[in-house]
Design an enzyme around this catalytic site. Structure first.
Site, short mmCIF file in Angstrom:
data_model
loop_
_atom_site.label_atom_id
_atom_site.label_comp_id
_atom_site.label_asym_id
_atom_site.label_seq_id
_atom_site.Cartn_x
_atom_site.Cartn_y
_atom_site.Cartn_z
N ARG A 1 -2.22 11.41 3.72
CA ARG A 1 -3.07 12.06 4.72
C ARG A 1 -4.09 12.91 4.00
O ARG A 1 -3.74 13.68 3.10
CB ARG A 1 -2.21 12.89 5.66
N ASN B 1 -6.43 12.44 10.24
CA ASN B 1 -6.09 12.84 11.61
C ASN B 1 -7.21 13.74 12.11
O ASN B 1 -7.50 14.78 11.51
CB ASN B 1 -4.73 13.55 11.65
N HIS C 1 4.19 11.38 -6.96
CA HIS C 1 2.86 11.03 -7.42
C HIS C 1 2.63 9.53 -7.28
O HIS C 1 3.57 8.75 -7.16
CB HIS C 1 2.63 11.46 -8.87
N GLU D 1 -0.84 9.96 -11.65
CA GLU D 1 -0.54 9.80 -13.07
C GLU D 1 -1.35 8.62 -13.60
O GLU D 1 -1.32 7.54 -13.02
CB GLU D 1 0.96 9.52 -13.25
N HIS E 1 0.82 -1.21 0.00
CA HIS E 1 0.00 0.00 0.00
C HIS E 1 0.86 1.25 0.00
O HIS E 1 2.04 1.21 0.27
CB HIS E 1 -0.99 0.03 1.17
N GLU F 1 -3.97 3.73 1.27
CA GLU F 1 -4.37 3.95 2.66
C GLU F 1 -4.57 5.44 2.87
O GLU F 1 -3.65 6.24 2.67
CB GLU F 1 -3.30 3.44 3.62
#
Length: 131
Positions: free
Chosen positions: A10, A57, A72, A122, A6, A53
């Protein structure tokens, strides 16, 4: 040998981000784990076991900055032109399609799009090493 499983980014708004990744790339929520200070959301589609993922927060109210280190995420698609048109129809504002040539041969066809938090993605035509 290591296997990539993964990538984590954030995000500020869970709903906005999960809706974008569903619309753009067909990624669904595979797992969601809520903790006191943050939530982890794992997105994937049936074609892959690699996940995106999303980390939310709970005390973050300002958009994240990407600094100079973030590059990217890249995905490969079967029909770049059709995907670009679909992104436009969905209002996802893809950048224009581009091509890279090397030694007189096509190396890659692609376009970029940004998610709601400004992360660049991309989108490449399946070709050569990107199959």
């Amino acid at each position: 040998m290591a296997k990539a499983i993964h990538t984590m980014i954030r995000v500020l708004d869970e709903t906005r981000s999960t809706e974008f990744y569903k619309k753009a790339f067909g990624l669904d929520v595979a797992d969601r784990f809520d903790f006191d200070g943050f939530t982890l959301i794992y997105l994937r589609n049936p074609e892959n076991d690699f996940e995106v993922e999303l980390t939310v927060n709970k005390d973050q109210s300002e958009p994240y900055t990407h600094g100079t280190g973030y590059g990217h995420l890249a995905v490969a698609v079967e029909d770049l032109k059709a995907e670009h048109e679909r992104f436009e129809e969905l209002g996802l504002n893809p950048n224009p399609m581009k091509e890279f040539h090397r030694d007189g041969a096509l190396m890659a066809s692609f376009f970029f799009v940004q998610d709601p938090d400004g992360y660049k993605i991309e989108v490449l035509q399946q070709h050569g090493r990107y199959r």
